[in-house]
Write a protein that holds these residues in place. Structure first.
Motif, mmCIF file in Angstrom:
data_model
loop_
_atom_site.group_PDB
_atom_site.id
_atom_site.type_symbol
_atom_site.label_atom_id
_atom_site.label_comp_id
_atom_site.label_asym_id
_atom_site.label_seq_id
_atom_site.Cartn_x
_atom_site.Cartn_y
_atom_site.Cartn_z
ATOM 1 N N THR A 1 102.350 110.258 71.625
ATOM 2 C CA THR A 1 102.118 109.920 70.218
ATOM 3 C C THR A 1 103.055 108.804 69.795
ATOM 4 N N PRO B 1 109.458 105.819 67.248
ATOM 5 C CA PRO B 1 109.470 106.989 68.124
ATOM 6 C C PRO B 1 108.176 107.094 68.929
ATOM 7 N N VAL C 1 106.432 110.166 71.098
ATOM 8 C CA VAL C 1 106.546 111.572 71.506
ATOM 9 C C VAL C 1 105.683 111.811 72.739
ATOM 10 N N TYR D 1 104.500 114.799 75.696
ATOM 11 C CA TYR D 1 104.466 116.207 76.103
ATOM 12 C C TYR D 1 103.353 116.413 77.111
ATOM 13 N N ILE E 1 110.799 110.547 72.904
ATOM 14 C CA ILE E 1 111.213 111.921 72.595
ATOM 15 C C ILE E 1 110.270 112.845 73.362
ATOM 16 N N ALA F 1 108.721 116.247 73.683
ATOM 17 C CA ALA F 1 108.571 117.442 72.845
ATOM 18 C C ALA F 1 108.767 118.688 73.704
ATOM 19 N N ILE G 1 104.863 118.773 68.447
ATOM 20 C CA ILE G 1 104.117 117.526 68.204
ATOM 21 C C ILE G 1 103.515 117.557 66.804
ATOM 22 N N PHE H 1 106.218 116.644 64.357
ATOM 23 C CA PHE H 1 106.480 115.194 64.341
ATOM 24 C C PHE H 1 105.375 114.472 63.547
#
Ligand SMILES: NC(=O)c1ccc[n+]([C@@H]2O[C@H](COP(=O)([O-])OP(=O)(O)OC[C@H]3O[C@@H](n4cnc5c(N)ncnc54)[C@H](OP(=O)(O)O)[C@@H]3O)[C@@H](O)[C@H]2O)c1
Length: 263
Positions: free
Chosen positions: A119, A130, A132, A134, A151, A153, A159, A162
């Motif tokens: 993301t 940022p 994200v 995962y 980052i 997650a 998520i 965020f």
């Protein structure tokens, strides 16, 4: 070039274009990018603009040429874009689709064995903001960590959190506009007022990002003098419930995000 550096995009809209520009700027000739033919205008523009980018003839062609496949269509377009495509077990699948769990992407992209969600925000085009990820897939982390602040997650619920926090982006600009508008009403030319506020907030954001583990309240204290103007403004806003309203807005967004979709 390793297979994962052959990066395909299914769906070339706002987010894909930002990622492609960010990838080209950060990795240059170290990657090759294969774009789906939709959207036509944007895929043609990117292929003309960037030497690393080729516009493929079809979504199937993108999969055939790529080791990493970035799925960049909107959630409601997933089935139409991916049905009938032949994923391979060695494909590394990176889904941008907000709200769609990894398990669902893995089902659609079977037999691909490595699937994750990513993301970013459109500022990845400038290598900012940022991103994200995962779950952590090392090849994906290695390529995208160059495009902003990566980052990883802890789980998929994070998520969602965020995503809720990102719902305050337009509030940021509304706030900038209010401060600049007040300055202009004091007689400052509008362009100068706008530049002053944007530049100040850019500098403050940079200070925050560089501050590492220092807490937000430490930074606030470092930017005010006891009984000075900054403290006066912050306490006035606090007493008026301004900061509590931010919590309320985020709770409201989270409630919306958890509601089942309307039938
Ligand atoms: N925008 C953001 O800030 C942002 C941030 C984080 C995550 N995301 C996620 O990123 C994804 C893309 O968002 P976006 O804002 O980039 O959307 P977008 O601008 O609407 O782009 C979607 C693209 O998918 C293409 N497409 C539709 N059906 C297709 C198909 N069957 N085959 C190939 N391409 C197809 C569309 O082409 P046509 O124009 O020809 O229909 C369009 O270029 C979404 O899942 C979203 O949740 C977006």
């Amino acid at each position: 070039m390793t297979a994962v550096r052959q990066i395909g995009f299914i769906g070339v809209g706002t987010m894909a274009a930002a990622l492609v520009r960010g990838l080209a700027a950060r990795h240059g000739g170290g990657i090759a990018i294969h774009l789906s033919p939709r959207s036509e205008a944007l895929s043609r523009t990117l292929a003309a603009e960037l030497p690393e980018v080729v516009r493929a003839d079809s979504n199937a062609d993108v999969l055939a040429r790529s080791g990493m496949v970035v799925i960049a269509v909107r959630p409601q377009e997933l089935d139409a874009a991916l049905s009938g495509l032949s994923f391979r077990p060695d494909h590394l699948v990176v889904s941008l689709a907000a709200t769609v769990p990894v398990a669902e992407i893995a089902r659609i992209a079977a037999p691909a064995e490595r699937v994750c969600r990513l993301t970013p925000l459109p500022a990845v085009a400038r290598g900012r903001g940022p991103i994200v990820l995962y779950p952590r897939l090392p090849d994906v982390a290695e390529i995208f960590q160059e495009l902003g602040d990566l980052i990883v997650a802890e789980d998929e619920a994070a998520i969602m959190g965020f995503g809720c926090a990102s719902a305050l982006m337009s509030t940021f600009f509304e706030t900038q506009g209010r401060i600049a508008g007040w300055l202009a009403r004091q007689g400052v030319p509008a362009a100068q007022a706008s530049l002053y506020v944007r530049s100040m907030q850019d500098a403050l954001a940079g200070t925050g990002l560089a501050a590492g583990e220092r807490s937000a309240s430490e930074l606030a204290t470092a930017h005010e003098t006891p009984r000075g103007l900054n403290e006066r403004a912050r306490l006035l806003l606090q007493a008026a419930g301004h900061f509590d309203l931010l919590d309320r807005a985020l709770d409201d967004i989270a409630g919306q995000a958890l509601r089942p979709p309307a039938k």
